[in-house]
Design an enzyme around this catalytic site. Structure first.
Site, PDB file in Angstrom:
ATOM      1  N   ARG A   1       0.769  -1.125  -0.066  1.00 42.32           N
ATOM      2  CA  ARG A   1      -0.034  -0.016   0.043  1.00 42.32           C
ATOM      3  C   ARG A   1       0.988   1.195   0.103  1.00 42.32           C
ATOM      4  O   ARG A   1       0.634   2.369  -0.697  1.00 42.32           O
ATOM      5  CB  ARG A   1      -0.864  -0.158   1.331  1.00 42.32           C
TER       6      ARG A   1
ATOM      7  N   HIS B   1       0.585   4.338  -2.441  1.00 40.19           N
ATOM      8  CA  HIS B   1       0.411   5.817  -2.020  1.00 40.19           C
ATOM      9  C   HIS B   1       1.456   6.765  -2.202  1.00 40.19           C
ATOM     10  O   HIS B   1       1.551   7.911  -2.555  1.00 40.19           O
ATOM     11  CB  HIS B   1       0.166   5.863  -0.535  1.00 40.19           C
TER      12      HIS B   1
ATOM     13  N   ASN C   1      -3.121   8.642   5.613  1.00 38.07           N
ATOM     14  CA  ASN C   1      -1.913   7.745   5.820  1.00 38.07           C
ATOM     15  C   ASN C   1      -1.714   7.558   7.349  1.00 38.07           C
ATOM     16  O   ASN C   1      -1.078   6.570   7.638  1.00 38.07           O
ATOM     17  CB  ASN C   1      -0.832   8.262   5.130  1.00 38.07           C
TER      18      ASN C   1
ATOM     19  N   HIS D   1      -6.315  -5.650  -2.078  1.00 40.57           N
ATOM     20  CA  HIS D   1      -6.955  -6.002  -0.898  1.00 40.57           C
ATOM     21  C   HIS D   1      -7.175  -7.182  -0.631  1.00 40.57           C
ATOM     22  O   HIS D   1      -8.166  -7.486   0.437  1.00 40.57           O
ATOM     23  CB  HIS D   1      -8.381  -4.848  -0.901  1.00 40.57           C
TER      24      HIS D   1
HETATM   25  C1  HEM Z   1      -8.706   1.301  -6.006  1.00 41.93           C
HETATM   26  C2  HEM Z   1      -8.895   2.318  -4.976  1.00 41.93           C
HETATM   27  C3  HEM Z   1      -8.289   2.110  -3.658  1.00 41.93           C
HETATM   28  C4  HEM Z   1      -9.097   2.419  -2.599  1.00 41.93           C
HETATM   29  C5  HEM Z   1     -10.306   3.550  -2.467  1.00 41.93           C
HETATM   30  C6  HEM Z   1      -8.241   2.041  -1.661  1.00 41.93           C
HETATM   31  C7  HEM Z   1      -8.608   2.195  -0.112  1.00 41.93           C
HETATM   32  C8  HEM Z   1      -8.216   1.489   0.908  1.00 41.93           C
HETATM   33  C9  HEM Z   1      -8.317   1.800   2.138  1.00 41.93           C
HETATM   34  C10 HEM Z   1      -9.599   2.808   2.629  1.00 41.93           C
HETATM   35  C11 HEM Z   1      -7.542   0.962   3.013  1.00 41.93           C
HETATM   36  C12 HEM Z   1      -7.730   0.772   4.654  1.00 41.93           C
HETATM   37  C13 HEM Z   1      -6.979   1.814   5.171  1.00 41.93           C
HETATM   38  C14 HEM Z   1      -7.004   1.643   6.670  1.00 41.93           C
HETATM   39  O1  HEM Z   1      -8.059   1.949   7.225  1.00 41.93           O
HETATM   40  O2  HEM Z   1      -6.392   0.899   7.357  1.00 41.93           O
HETATM   41  C15 HEM Z   1      -6.869   0.134   1.963  1.00 41.93           C
HETATM   42  C16 HEM Z   1      -5.718  -0.727   2.708  1.00 41.93           C
HETATM   43  C17 HEM Z   1      -5.011  -1.295   1.653  1.00 41.93           C
HETATM   44  N1  HEM Z   1      -5.051  -0.978   0.380  1.00 41.93           N
HETATM   45 FE1  HEM Z   1      -6.214  -0.069  -0.826  1.00 41.93          FE
HETATM   46  N2  HEM Z   1      -7.459   1.115  -1.960  1.00 41.93           N
HETATM   47  C18 HEM Z   1      -7.436   1.163  -3.252  1.00 41.93           C
HETATM   48  C19 HEM Z   1      -6.411   0.790  -4.100  1.00 41.93           C
HETATM   49  C20 HEM Z   1      -5.221   0.037  -3.587  1.00 41.93           C
HETATM   50  C21 HEM Z   1      -4.176  -0.281  -4.577  1.00 41.93           C
HETATM   51  C22 HEM Z   1      -3.982  -0.009  -5.761  1.00 41.93           C
HETATM   52  C23 HEM Z   1      -3.335  -1.033  -3.731  1.00 41.93           C
HETATM   53  C24 HEM Z   1      -2.129  -1.464  -4.085  1.00 41.93           C
HETATM   54  C25 HEM Z   1      -1.497  -1.895  -5.375  1.00 41.93           C
HETATM   55  C26 HEM Z   1      -3.788  -0.901  -2.284  1.00 41.93           C
HETATM   56  C27 HEM Z   1      -3.406  -1.810  -1.357  1.00 41.93           C
HETATM   57  C28 HEM Z   1      -3.833  -1.590  -0.107  1.00 41.93           C
HETATM   58  C29 HEM Z   1      -3.240  -2.903   1.024  1.00 41.93           C
HETATM   59  C30 HEM Z   1      -2.513  -3.838   0.886  1.00 41.93           C
HETATM   60  C31 HEM Z   1      -4.150  -2.193   1.921  1.00 41.93           C
HETATM   61  C32 HEM Z   1      -3.892  -3.164   3.403  1.00 41.93           C
HETATM   62  C33 HEM Z   1      -2.791  -2.244   3.934  1.00 41.93           C
HETATM   63  C34 HEM Z   1      -2.402  -2.786   5.609  1.00 41.93           C
HETATM   64  O3  HEM Z   1      -3.040  -3.774   5.893  1.00 41.93           O
HETATM   65  O4  HEM Z   1      -1.812  -2.076   6.016  1.00 41.93           O
HETATM   66  N3  HEM Z   1      -4.860  -0.345  -2.290  1.00 41.93           N
HETATM   67  N4  HEM Z   1      -7.096   0.556   0.855  1.00 41.93           N
END
Ligand code: HEM
Length: 575
Positions: free
Chosen positions: A311, A315, A343, A442
Site C-alpha cells: 500500500r 500511496h 495515511n 486488498h
Molecule cells: C482502488 C482504489 C483504492 C482504494 C479506494 C483503497 C482504499 C483503501 C483503504 C481505505 C484501506 C484501509 C486503510 C485503513 O483504514 O487502514 C486500504 C488498505 C489497503 N490497500 Fe487500498 N485502496 C485502493 C487501491 C489500492 C491499490 C492499488 C493497492 C496496491 C496496489 C492497495 C493496497 C492496499 C493494501 C495492501 C491495504 C492494506 C494495508 C495494511 O494492511 O496495512 N490499495 N485501501
C-alpha cells in the site's frame, strides 16, 4: 499497540496481528480460492533483437540541394517518364529508357577516360564504423548546403544513392525534370527516414548507444543465444539474467542490463534516463538482496507488514510520482504526506524501509534511492505472501517535497464508485483493467473500522446499512466495529479467510457481496468491470501475472531519474 477482545471468539486481537482469523463463532465463511500457480514466477523476457540487412548511416537532411557536375549537354528531360515511387524504384538496368538518363548507355561518350571512379561510400562506411554511430551533417537553411567536416561524406552518400537509383551523371541535375528530381530527393530522404524508423523499433536505444548498430545486433544475438542455452533442461544450475549479461557484455558502468547499451552520451545525444531492471548491478550489486532480506525478516515477525509495504508503494506513486515522498517526516513547518489522515495511522512498514536503507548506506553510500527501496520492498512483499516475483525496473530518484494536502486530491477514497475510480487511475496513466487488477491488493491486510463504518451505520438517509453488503458479513463487521466506538485503532482483515495470502479470494469475496469498501463492491456490480472481477476470481494465476505487470507500470508513474531529485541518505529527511 492496541489490544481488544473479539466478541465472538474471545481471541485477543492486536492491531498488528494480521494472522488473526475469525473463528466459526464469527459466522464468517472463508472465501479463499487458492490457485495452483503459486510457484510460478513471472519473468520479463528480453525481446530478441530485430535483424536488419541494411546498415545505413543516418544523415540529417532537413533541406538539401544536390549539384551533380556534368559537361554533357542536356538530354535528360523526359517529363513523360513516369518516375517510380521510391519504394518501387528500379535499378539502372530496369529503367525504361536508358539513353535518357542512364550513365552506362545512350548519351555516355564511348571513349574511356582515365578518371577517378565514383565513390562507393567505403570511406563513409569506415567512418561510421570508427565513430560507432551515425554521422549527423547540418544543412543550414541559410546556405541550403551541407556544412562541416562531414559535408563531403553526405554528398558522397547522396551521390551513391542517385547513381544506383537514377543515374544522372551525364545529364546535370539542373537539366533533369523537376518531377524526377523531386522523386530522387524523396527517395534519399525516405532511405534516411526508413533507417530512423527501423532504429526506433529496436529493443534498445540505437541513437545514444556508443556501439555501432552491427556490433549491438551481434551482442543482442549472443545474449539471446546464451539465454536460450541456459534455459535448456540439461542445464542444472542455469545462469540468471545478471550472470548472462555480465558474461556476454562484461562489467561496465551504466549498462542497460540485458540490452548491452549504455546510456551515457554527449550532452546532445543524452536522453532522459529510463528505469532499468538491474540498475544497481554495478553500483550496488547487493541492493535488491539487502531489501529482500529486510522484508523477509520483517514479515517473518509480522506478516501484515507486507500489506503495509504494498500500500505504501501505491500511496507513494499516486502522490507526486514514485519518488519516496511518502517516507519523508513532517517538520515544524510542513505536514508531510505520511501525516495526512489518509495515511496516518493506517500506513505501516516505515521501519522496514529504514532498516534496509541503513544497511544499504553502509554497503554503498548514497547510491540506492528510497523510492527504489520501496518499489523493491513492495515486490518482495507480494512474492513473500504468494504472488509472482517480478522484476522491478529501478533508477528512481528521491523527491524533495512531501505535502499532506497532496494526498486528498490524488488518492482514491473507499466510498468511490467505478467511474470515479477509473478516472482516478486514468489520471495516473492506468487503465480501468489495471485499476481492477491492482485493487486485488486488498486480498492482503486490514482496514480501520473508520474506513467503512458508514456502510454499517449511516449508509444514506433511507437505510443505515448498505443493502449490497452480505448481511452475514455485515453482522460480523458490526461486531468488530461497534457503533459509536471512537476507538480509531480498531481494525478488521480485508480478506478474513486469508489476510496474509496473496490469492484471488478478494474477487470471490466481491462476487459473494463481501467486498469491504464501496470501492471494492462496486467493481462487482458495474457492467464495465464485473467480467474482470469474475475472470480474476476464476483464474488466480492470470490475475497474479496481470498484477505484477500493473505494479511495474504503477512503479513508473512520475518518476525522477538522471540528475533530478536526490538520493536521500535518510529516507525520512531531505538531504
Ligand atoms: C482502488 C482504489 C483504492 C482504494 C479506494 C483503497 C482504499 C483503501 C483503504 C481505505 C484501506 C484501509 C486503510 C485503513 O483504514 O487502514 C486500504 C488498505 C489497503 N490497500 Fe487500498 N485502496 C485502493 C487501491 C489500492 C491499490 C492499488 C493497492 C496496491 C496496489 C492497495 C493496497 C492496499 C493494501 C495492501 C491495504 C492494506 C494495508 C495494511 O494492511 O496495512 N490499495 N485501501
Amino acid at each position: 499497540m492496541h489490544e481488544r477482545k473479539s466478541k465472538g471468539s474471545k481471541k485477543k486481537v492486536c492491531e498488528d496481528d494480521d494472522e488473526y482469523q475469525p473463528s466459526m463463532d464469527d459466522n464468517l465463511l472463508s472465501s479463499s480460492s487458492e490457485d495452483d500457480n503459486d510457484d510460478l514466477e513471472e519473468v520479463t523476457r528480453m525481446a530478441p533483437g530485430r535483424r536488419s540487412k541494411n546498415v545505413t548511416p543516418s544523415t540529417s537532411v532537413p533541406e538539401m540541394r544536390i549539384l551533380v557536375a556534368s559537361n554533357q549537354p542536356p538530354q535528360c528531360t523526359r517529363s513523360e517518364l513516369p518516375y517510380p515511387e521510391p519504394s518501387s524504384i528500379a535499378q539502372p538496368d530496369q529503367l525504361e529508357s536508358p539513353q535518357t538518363i542512364g550513365s552506362s548507355v545512350g548519351s555516355v561518350p564511348s571513349a574511356r577516360r582515365n578518371v577517378r571512379g565514383a565513390t562507393r561510400g567505403k570511406g563513409t562506411e569506415r567512418l561510421v564504423r570508427q565513430l560507432g554511430h551515425a554521422i549527423s551533417v547540418p544543412i543550414p537553411s541559410s546556405s541550403g548546403a551541407p556544412e562541416g567536416e562531414h559535408a563531403t561524406s553526405l554528398a558522397n552518400e547522396i551521390g551513391k544513392e542517385i547513381r544506383t537509383s537514377a543515374p544522372v551523371r551525364n545529364c546535370g541535375w539542373d537539366n533533369i525534370d523537376a518531377g524526377i528530381r523531386e522523386a530522387i530527393i524523396t527517395r534519399v530522404r525516405t532511405k534516411s527516414d526508413k533507417a530512423k524508423v527501423s532504429r526506433s523499433k529496436l529493443p534498445y536505444n540505437h541513437i545514444s548507444g556508443s556501439r555501432s548498430f552491427a556490433a549491438a545486433m551481434l551482442l543482442i544475438e549472443r545474449l539471446v543465444n546464451k539465454t536460450i542455452e541456459q534455459s535448456q533442461p540439461e542445464v542444472t544450475s542455469p545462469m540468471n539474467e545478471f550472470e548472462i549479461s555480465i558474461e556476454v557484455l562484461g562489467r561496465r558502468p551504466g549498462y542497460l542490463k540485458g540490452y548491452g547499451i549504455h546510456l551515457r552520451g554527449s550532452s546532445s545525444t543524452r536522453l532522459k534516463a529510463q528505469l532499468q531492471v538491474g540498475f544497481y548491478a554495478n553500483t550496488c550489486p547487493q541492493a535488491e538482496f539487502i531489501v529482500r532480506s529486510e522484508v523477509q525478516r520483517a514479515l517473518s515477525g509480522n506478516a501484515g507488514l507486507g500489506a503495509g509495504l504494498v500500500r505504501m508503494h501505491f500511496h507513494d506513486c499516486f502522490v507526486r510520482g514514485c519518488d519516496g515522498s511518502v517516507l519523508i517526516d513532517s517538520t515544524s513547518s510542513n505536514t508531510a504526506e505520511k501525516d495526512s489522515p489518509i495515511n496516518n495511522p493506517s500506513l505501516r512498514g516505515f521501519e522496514v524501509i529504514d532498516n534496509a536503507k541503513t544497511r544499504l548506506e553502509a554497503a554503498c553510500s548514497g547510491v540506492v534511492s528510497c523510492a527504489d527501496i520501496l518499489a523493491f520492498a513492495a515486490r518482495d512483499s507480494v512474492a513473500w505472501t504468494g504472488g509472482f516475483r517480478y522484476q522491478v525496473p529501478a533508477g528512481r530518484r528521491d523527491g524533495r517535497v512531501s505535502l499532506s494536502s497532496d494526498t486528498f486530491t490524488n488518492l482514491p477514497g473507499p466510498s468511490l464508485g467505478v467511474s470515479q475510480l477509473t478516472q482516478s487511475f486514468a489520471n495516473k496513466g492506468l487503465t480501468q483493467d489495471e485499476m481492477v487488477t491492482l485493487s486485488g491488493a486488498h486480498t492482503l491486510g486490514r482496514s480501520h473500522c473508520t474506513s467503512f463504518s458508514n456502510r454499517l451505520y449511516s449508509f444514506n438517509s433511507t437505510v443505515s446499512q448498505d443493502p449490497t453488503l452480505d448481511p452475514t458479513y455485515a453482522a460480523f463487521l458490526k461486531r468488530q466495529c461497534p457503533q459509536g466506538s471512537n476507538d480509531t485503532s480498531l481494525v478488521v482483515p480485508m480478506d478474513p479467510g486469508s489476510p496474509t495470502r496473496f490469492d484471488a479470494s478478494y474477487y470471490n469475496n466481491i462476487i459473494a457481496n463481501r467486498g469491504l469498501f464501496t470501492s471494492d463492491q462496486s467493481l462487482g456490480s458495474d457492467s464495465g468491470t464485473s467480467s474482470q472481477v469474475r475472470a480474476n476470481a476464476f483464474n488466480g494465476g492470470l490475475w497474479k501475472s496481470k498484477f505484477s505487470q500493473a505494479m511495474v507500470k504503477m512503479g513508473k508513474i512520475g518518476v525522477l531519474t538522471g540528475s533530478d531529485g536526490e538520493i536521500r541518505k535518510n529516507c525520512r529527511v531531505i538531504n
